[in-house]
Motif scaffolding. Structure first.
Motif, PDB file in Angstrom:
ATOM      1  N   ASN A 191     -18.807  -2.042  10.386  1.00 46.79           N
ATOM      2  CA  ASN A 191     -17.971  -3.146   9.900  1.00 46.79           C
ATOM      3  C   ASN A 191     -18.684  -4.060   8.918  1.00 46.79           C
ATOM      4  O   ASN A 191     -18.043  -4.884   8.283  1.00 46.79           O
ATOM      5  CB  ASN A 191     -17.491  -4.004  11.089  1.00 46.79           C
ATOM      6  CG  ASN A 191     -16.427  -3.291  11.887  1.00 46.79           C
ATOM      7  OD1 ASN A 191     -15.514  -2.713  11.323  1.00 46.79           O
ATOM      8  ND2 ASN A 191     -16.560  -3.302  13.199  1.00 46.79           N
ATOM      9  N   VAL A 192     -20.002  -3.963   8.850  1.00 54.66           N
ATOM     10  CA  VAL A 192     -20.759  -4.917   8.040  1.00 54.66           C
ATOM     11  C   VAL A 192     -21.447  -4.200   6.873  1.00 54.66           C
ATOM     12  O   VAL A 192     -22.171  -3.219   7.071  1.00 54.66           O
ATOM     13  CB  VAL A 192     -21.796  -5.672   8.917  1.00 54.66           C
ATOM     14  CG1 VAL A 192     -22.649  -6.599   8.076  1.00 54.66           C
ATOM     15  CG2 VAL A 192     -21.074  -6.462  10.003  1.00 54.66           C
ATOM     16  N   TYR A 193     -21.200  -4.716   5.673  1.00 54.15           N
ATOM     17  CA  TYR A 193     -21.797  -4.160   4.455  1.00 54.15           C
ATOM     18  C   TYR A 193     -23.033  -4.959   4.098  1.00 54.15           C
ATOM     19  O   TYR A 193     -23.135  -6.113   4.485  1.00 54.15           O
ATOM     20  CB  TYR A 193     -20.762  -4.227   3.307  1.00 54.15           C
ATOM     21  CG  TYR A 193     -19.703  -3.173   3.508  1.00 54.15           C
ATOM     22  CD1 TYR A 193     -19.826  -1.916   2.934  1.00 54.15           C
ATOM     23  CD2 TYR A 193     -18.616  -3.426   4.338  1.00 54.15           C
ATOM     24  CE1 TYR A 193     -18.865  -0.937   3.163  1.00 54.15           C
ATOM     25  CE2 TYR A 193     -17.664  -2.440   4.570  1.00 54.15           C
ATOM     26  CZ  TYR A 193     -17.797  -1.201   3.975  1.00 54.15           C
ATOM     27  OH  TYR A 193     -16.871  -0.235   4.210  1.00 54.15           O
ATOM     28  N   PRO A 194     -23.978  -4.382   3.381  1.00 52.08           N
ATOM     29  CA  PRO A 194     -23.979  -3.056   2.769  1.00 52.08           C
ATOM     30  C   PRO A 194     -24.275  -1.890   3.715  1.00 52.08           C
ATOM     31  O   PRO A 194     -24.053  -0.747   3.337  1.00 52.08           O
ATOM     32  CB  PRO A 194     -25.081  -3.161   1.710  1.00 52.08           C
ATOM     33  CG  PRO A 194     -25.993  -4.219   2.227  1.00 52.08           C
ATOM     34  CD  PRO A 194     -25.130  -5.202   2.951  1.00 52.08           C
ATOM     35  N   ALA A 195     -24.718  -2.142   4.966  1.00 55.31           N
ATOM     36  CA  ALA A 195     -25.123  -1.020   5.836  1.00 55.31           C
ATOM     37  C   ALA A 195     -23.996  -0.003   6.021  1.00 55.31           C
ATOM     38  O   ALA A 195     -24.235   1.213   6.052  1.00 55.31           O
ATOM     39  CB  ALA A 195     -25.588  -1.558   7.195  1.00 55.31           C
ATOM     40  N   ALA A 196     -22.742  -0.492   6.110  1.00 53.71           N
ATOM     41  CA  ALA A 196     -21.613   0.413   6.346  1.00 53.71           C
ATOM     42  C   ALA A 196     -21.408   1.396   5.177  1.00 53.71           C
ATOM     43  O   ALA A 196     -20.759   2.431   5.347  1.00 53.71           O
ATOM     44  CB  ALA A 196     -20.347  -0.404   6.586  1.00 53.71           C
ATOM     45  N   GLY A 197     -21.977   1.068   4.020  1.00 54.05           N
ATOM     46  CA  GLY A 197     -21.829   1.944   2.856  1.00 54.05           C
ATOM     47  C   GLY A 197     -22.968   2.948   2.696  1.00 54.05           C
ATOM     48  O   GLY A 197     -22.922   3.820   1.816  1.00 54.05           O
ATOM     49  N   PHE A 198     -23.988   2.865   3.558  1.00 55.75           N
ATOM     50  CA  PHE A 198     -25.156   3.756   3.404  1.00 55.75           C
ATOM     51  C   PHE A 198     -24.762   5.224   3.549  1.00 55.75           C
ATOM     52  O   PHE A 198     -25.336   6.094   2.890  1.00 55.75           O
ATOM     53  CB  PHE A 198     -26.242   3.420   4.432  1.00 55.75           C
ATOM     54  CG  PHE A 198     -26.954   2.118   4.222  1.00 55.75           C
ATOM     55  CD1 PHE A 198     -26.735   1.328   3.097  1.00 55.75           C
ATOM     56  CD2 PHE A 198     -27.878   1.664   5.168  1.00 55.75           C
ATOM     57  CE1 PHE A 198     -27.407   0.117   2.914  1.00 55.75           C
ATOM     58  CE2 PHE A 198     -28.552   0.466   4.995  1.00 55.75           C
ATOM     59  CZ  PHE A 198     -28.313  -0.302   3.877  1.00 55.75           C
ATOM     60  N   VAL A 199     -23.810   5.518   4.441  1.00 54.97           N
ATOM     61  CA  VAL A 199     -23.429   6.921   4.656  1.00 54.97           C
ATOM     62  C   VAL A 199     -22.904   7.547   3.361  1.00 54.97           C
ATOM     63  O   VAL A 199     -23.249   8.681   3.025  1.00 54.97           O
ATOM     64  CB  VAL A 199     -22.434   7.065   5.832  1.00 54.97           C
ATOM     65  CG1 VAL A 199     -21.181   6.231   5.667  1.00 54.97           C
ATOM     66  CG2 VAL A 199     -22.059   8.524   6.030  1.00 54.97           C
ATOM     67  N   GLN A 200     -22.103   6.780   2.626  1.00 49.29           N
ATOM     68  CA  GLN A 200     -21.551   7.338   1.377  1.00 49.29           C
ATOM     69  C   GLN A 200     -22.659   7.533   0.348  1.00 49.29           C
ATOM     70  O   GLN A 200     -22.665   8.509  -0.392  1.00 49.29           O
ATOM     71  CB  GLN A 200     -20.481   6.404   0.820  1.00 49.29           C
ATOM     72  CG  GLN A 200     -19.238   6.382   1.686  1.00 49.29           C
ATOM     73  CD  GLN A 200     -18.053   5.727   1.000  1.00 49.29           C
ATOM     74  OE1 GLN A 200     -18.219   5.012   0.023  1.00 49.29           O
ATOM     75  NE2 GLN A 200     -16.861   5.982   1.522  1.00 49.29           N
ATOM     76  N   GLU A 201     -23.575   6.590   0.322  1.00 48.59           N
ATOM     77  CA  GLU A 201     -24.704   6.667  -0.615  1.00 48.59           C
ATOM     78  C   GLU A 201     -25.537   7.930  -0.328  1.00 48.59           C
ATOM     79  O   GLU A 201     -25.899   8.673  -1.229  1.00 48.59           O
ATOM     80  CB  GLU A 201     -25.560   5.413  -0.389  1.00 48.59           C
ATOM     81  CG  GLU A 201     -26.504   5.074  -1.471  1.00 48.59           C
ATOM     82  CD  GLU A 201     -25.855   4.524  -2.731  1.00 48.59           C
ATOM     83  OE1 GLU A 201     -24.722   4.008  -2.678  1.00 48.59           O
ATOM     84  OE2 GLU A 201     -26.506   4.660  -3.770  1.00 48.59           O
ATOM     85  N   ALA A 202     -25.821   8.157   0.957  1.00 44.19           N
ATOM     86  CA  ALA A 202     -26.623   9.321   1.347  1.00 44.19           C
ATOM     87  C   ALA A 202     -25.857  10.617   1.079  1.00 44.19           C
ATOM     88  O   ALA A 202     -26.432  11.601   0.594  1.00 44.19           O
ATOM     89  CB  ALA A 202     -27.004   9.222   2.827  1.00 44.19           C
ATOM     90  N   ALA A 203     -24.556  10.614   1.383  1.00 43.58           N
ATOM     91  CA  ALA A 203     -23.751  11.821   1.149  1.00 43.58           C
ATOM     92  C   ALA A 203     -23.737  12.163  -0.341  1.00 43.58           C
ATOM     93  O   ALA A 203     -23.825  13.335  -0.730  1.00 43.58           O
ATOM     94  CB  ALA A 203     -22.332  11.619   1.671  1.00 43.58           C
ATOM     95  N   MET A 204     -23.640  11.131  -1.176  1.00 43.88           N
ATOM     96  CA  MET A 204     -23.657  11.365  -2.635  1.00 43.88           C
ATOM     97  C   MET A 204     -24.967  11.997  -3.087  1.00 43.88           C
ATOM     98  O   MET A 204     -25.007  12.739  -4.059  1.00 43.88           O
ATOM     99  CB  MET A 204     -23.436  10.057  -3.389  1.00 43.88           C
ATOM    100  CG  MET A 204     -21.965   9.760  -3.588  1.00 43.88           C
ATOM    101  SD  MET A 204     -21.656   8.402  -4.715  1.00 43.88           S
ATOM    102  CE  MET A 204     -22.798   7.157  -4.248  1.00 43.88           C
ATOM    103  N   ALA A 205     -26.044  11.665  -2.365  1.00 40.27           N
ATOM    104  CA  ALA A 205     -27.352  12.239  -2.704  1.00 40.27           C
ATOM    105  C   ALA A 205     -27.500  13.649  -2.132  1.00 40.27           C
ATOM    106  O   ALA A 205     -28.539  14.283  -2.283  1.00 40.27           O
ATOM    107  CB  ALA A 205     -28.455  11.332  -2.163  1.00 40.27           C
TER     108      ALA A 205
END
Ligand code: BJW
Length: 225
Positions: free
Chosen positions: A176-190
């Motif tokens: 529920n809390v960003y930016p941590a909640a967005g890390f999964v998308q960042e890692a998946a993109m990599a």
């Protein structure tokens, strides 16, 4: 060499007796977020905020790491130089469980920060409002934690790790809390394989390639072994 990036949240410390934020009986059900975890709340009522963190510091001081913290430390020891642990938690249970180089993106309960000069030092057990900063004497001492609207720590470093991740796992965080909640998308993109380990699905569960549900103290050792 592989790079494994682990993100942890309050759920990994739940079985060590430290309350989570958003679960039933979580901390926010008893303390309104805007009062205790925003710079505005601190400006309005520093005594309430210091009291909230004094209580949590006292609880954290006696808490013991659980099997999930120890499993993570074991993973790190078995893959030297490959495992980066990023925690949103302000307790020191990863370190107590044997983990090294933990990135505390939301700060640490055991540290104090001066709002005036940014000096940081080991917090006393009980912090009183208006205590002078040991470096500049300003009466603007606060817990060294990251509140809503503030920039989490070491983000450049974290995003660099995520950009090189082969495996990303999020453990015990509600998403529920960003930016941590967005890390999964960042890692998946990599190109990383992504795994969620949680008691129940988080808000970002659909972003993960793999999921494992159950209490951290049992699913973490199973996953690591
Ligand atoms: C178990 C278990 C068991 C239970 N086993 N599992 C709109 C869109 C995007 C962003 C924003 C937006 N509006 C505002 C924002 C920004 C804001 C934000 O995210 N707001 C949301 C509410 C929408 N974020 C910020 O302001 C952050 N700063 C920021 O964004 O700066 C700008 C920036 C931009 C770009 C890059 C970088 C920066 C700062 C956020 C600071 C959060 N601070 C807190 C307090 C810290 C100090 C303290 O501890 O008191 O951090 S709030 C609180 O939430 C704490 C936690 O670290 C954090 C996350 O909570 P967590 O760990 O996920 O816990 P819970 O309780 O939510 O979940 C527990 C989980 O465990 C559950 O899933 C359970 O199922 C599970 N569980 N028992 C396994 N036994």
């Amino acid at each position: 060499m592989d790079k494994i990036v682990i993100l942890t949240g309050a759920g990994i410390s739940a079985e060590s007796g430290l309350g989570t934020f958003r679960d039933k009986d979580g901390l926010w059900t008893r303390y309104p977020i805007e009062d205790v975890a925003t710079p505005e709340g601190f400006a309005r009522n520093p005594a309430l905020v210091q009291d909230f963190y004094n209580q949590r510091r006292a609880q954290a001081a006696t808490a013991q790491p659980n099997a999930a913290h120890r499993a993570l430390a074991r993973l790190q020891a078995e893959h030297p130089g490959e495992v980066v642990i990023v925690t949103q938690n302000v307790d020191a249970l990863h370190e107590a469980g044997g983990a090294k180089g933990v990135i505390h993106m939301h700060g640490e309960l055991a540290r104090a920060l001066c709002n005036a000069c940014a000096h940081r030092w080991d917090a006393p057990e009980v912090m009183a409002p208006g205590t002078p900063c040991p470096a500049c004497a300003a009466p603007t001492v606060r817990p060294d934690v990251v509140w809503f609207g503030e920039m989490p720590y070491r983000m450049d470093e974290v995003f660099a790790h995520l950009g090189q991740a082969d495996l990303f796992a999020a453990i015990g965080t509600s998403g529920n809390v960003y930016p941590a909640a967005g890390f999964v998308q960042e890692a998946a993109m990599a190109g990383a394989h992504t795994v969620e380990l949680n008691l129940e699905p988080s808000s970002t569960v659909s972003d993960f390639a793999e999921t494992r549900f159950g209490p951290a103290s049992s699913i973490m050792p199973d996953w690591v072994d």
